[in-house]
Write an enzyme that holds these catalytic residues in place. Sequence first.
Site, PDB file in Angstrom:
ATOM      1  N   PRO A 125      29.653 -19.936  43.506  1.00  0.00           N
ATOM      2  CA  PRO A 125      29.714 -21.171  44.279  1.00  0.00           C
ATOM      3  C   PRO A 125      30.542 -22.279  43.630  1.00  0.00           C
ATOM      4  O   PRO A 125      30.485 -22.478  42.419  1.00  0.00           O
ATOM      5  CB  PRO A 125      28.247 -21.601  44.394  1.00  0.00           C
ATOM      6  N   ASN A 126      31.286 -22.945  44.482  1.00  0.00           N
ATOM      7  CA  ASN A 126      32.097 -24.123  44.117  1.00  0.00           C
ATOM      8  C   ASN A 126      33.358 -23.799  43.323  1.00  0.00           C
ATOM      9  O   ASN A 126      34.128 -24.713  43.021  1.00  0.00           O
ATOM     10  CB  ASN A 126      31.245 -25.181  43.376  1.00  0.00           C
TER      11      ASN A 126
ATOM     12  N   ARG B  86      37.008 -30.392  42.246  1.00  0.00           N
ATOM     13  CA  ARG B  86      35.723 -30.648  41.588  1.00  0.00           C
ATOM     14  C   ARG B  86      35.943 -31.003  40.106  1.00  0.00           C
ATOM     15  O   ARG B  86      36.668 -30.310  39.382  1.00  0.00           O
ATOM     16  CB  ARG B  86      34.772 -29.448  41.719  1.00  0.00           C
TER      17      ARG B  86
ATOM     18  N   TYR C 202      36.867 -28.894  34.746  1.00  0.00           N
ATOM     19  CA  TYR C 202      37.422 -27.607  35.197  1.00  0.00           C
ATOM     20  C   TYR C 202      38.943 -27.587  35.333  1.00  0.00           C
ATOM     21  O   TYR C 202      39.515 -26.539  35.633  1.00  0.00           O
ATOM     22  CB  TYR C 202      36.775 -27.211  36.533  1.00  0.00           C
TER      23      TYR C 202
ATOM     24  N   ASN D 165      32.386 -14.649  37.276  1.00  0.00           N
ATOM     25  CA  ASN D 165      31.954 -16.009  36.958  1.00  0.00           C
ATOM     26  C   ASN D 165      30.962 -16.383  38.056  1.00  0.00           C
ATOM     27  O   ASN D 165      31.359 -16.799  39.138  1.00  0.00           O
ATOM     28  CB  ASN D 165      33.144 -16.980  36.962  1.00  0.00           C
TER      29      ASN D 165
ATOM     30  N   ALA E 205      27.113 -21.564  39.195  1.00  0.00           N
ATOM     31  CA  ALA E 205      25.748 -22.074  39.021  1.00  0.00           C
ATOM     32  C   ALA E 205      24.695 -20.965  39.069  1.00  0.00           C
ATOM     33  O   ALA E 205      23.628 -21.083  38.439  1.00  0.00           O
ATOM     34  CB  ALA E 205      25.449 -23.125  40.086  1.00  0.00           C
TER      35      ALA E 205
ATOM     36  N   GLU F 168      31.442 -11.485  31.650  1.00  0.00           N
ATOM     37  CA  GLU F 168      31.079 -12.809  32.165  1.00  0.00           C
ATOM     38  C   GLU F 168      32.137 -13.838  31.748  1.00  0.00           C
ATOM     39  O   GLU F 168      32.553 -13.851  30.583  1.00  0.00           O
ATOM     40  CB  GLU F 168      29.723 -13.196  31.550  1.00  0.00           C
TER      41      GLU F 168
ATOM     42  N   HIS G  46      33.222 -18.065  31.944  1.00  0.00           N
ATOM     43  CA  HIS G  46      32.992 -19.460  32.331  1.00  0.00           C
ATOM     44  C   HIS G  46      34.212 -20.267  31.924  1.00  0.00           C
ATOM     45  O   HIS G  46      34.667 -20.167  30.769  1.00  0.00           O
ATOM     46  CB  HIS G  46      31.730 -20.027  31.681  1.00  0.00           C
TER      47      HIS G  46
ATOM     48  N   ARG H  78      27.209 -27.932  27.099  1.00  0.00           N
ATOM     49  CA  ARG H  78      26.824 -28.740  28.259  1.00  0.00           C
ATOM     50  C   ARG H  78      25.300 -28.870  28.369  1.00  0.00           C
ATOM     51  O   ARG H  78      24.606 -28.718  27.383  1.00  0.00           O
ATOM     52  CB  ARG H  78      27.484 -28.156  29.511  1.00  0.00           C
TER      53      ARG H  78
ATOM     54  N   ARG I 261      22.140 -25.177  31.507  1.00  0.00           N
ATOM     55  CA  ARG I 261      23.251 -24.210  31.525  1.00  0.00           C
ATOM     56  C   ARG I 261      23.184 -23.245  30.335  1.00  0.00           C
ATOM     57  O   ARG I 261      24.064 -22.411  30.153  1.00  0.00           O
ATOM     58  CB  ARG I 261      24.598 -24.936  31.510  1.00  0.00           C
TER      59      ARG I 261
END
Length: 141
Positions: free
Chosen positions: A9-10, A17, A22, A73, A76, A97, A99, A106, A110
């Site tokens: 998502p996102n 964003r 990012y 990835n 969230a 994975e 990110h 962070r 998270r």
Amino acid sequence: MRILVINGPNINMLGIREPGIYGKNTYADLCELIEGYAAEKGIEVKLFQSNHEGSIVDEIQAAYGNFDGIVINPAAYTHTSVAILDALKSVALPAVEIHISDVSKREDFRQISYAGMACEKSFIGLGFEGYLRGIDYLIER
Ligand code: DQA
């Protein structure tokens, strides 16, 4: 070799964003980068992005027998989704994975990665480069 690249998502909002976290490049830029890299390496990639947990689970299940590895990835859902963890374990494909940001620096929420528990490797905080490193890992493996 066929690699499935999943973004959660996102990630489709990249470029808009939180650019301070990012970056300014878009999801289309990310897709172009990955597709170009795959062509250079002579492998096939499928790019999939969804804002919906169940759609990501469906895509992981559909990868069984069709792909040699998964670069994911989960965004969230990384920090919440046992369903994505179980889907990755179900198909048992080598998974990596990714990110974009350095989640280790962070917020506390998270700091847990469910999906990461089913991944052989994590590339975190390397920006878009992390996806390419993930692809390299699966090729070399
Ligand atoms: C992210 C980190 C997650 O914590 C966040 O929810 C995202 C993106 C990253 O790529 O840095 O959406 O997965």
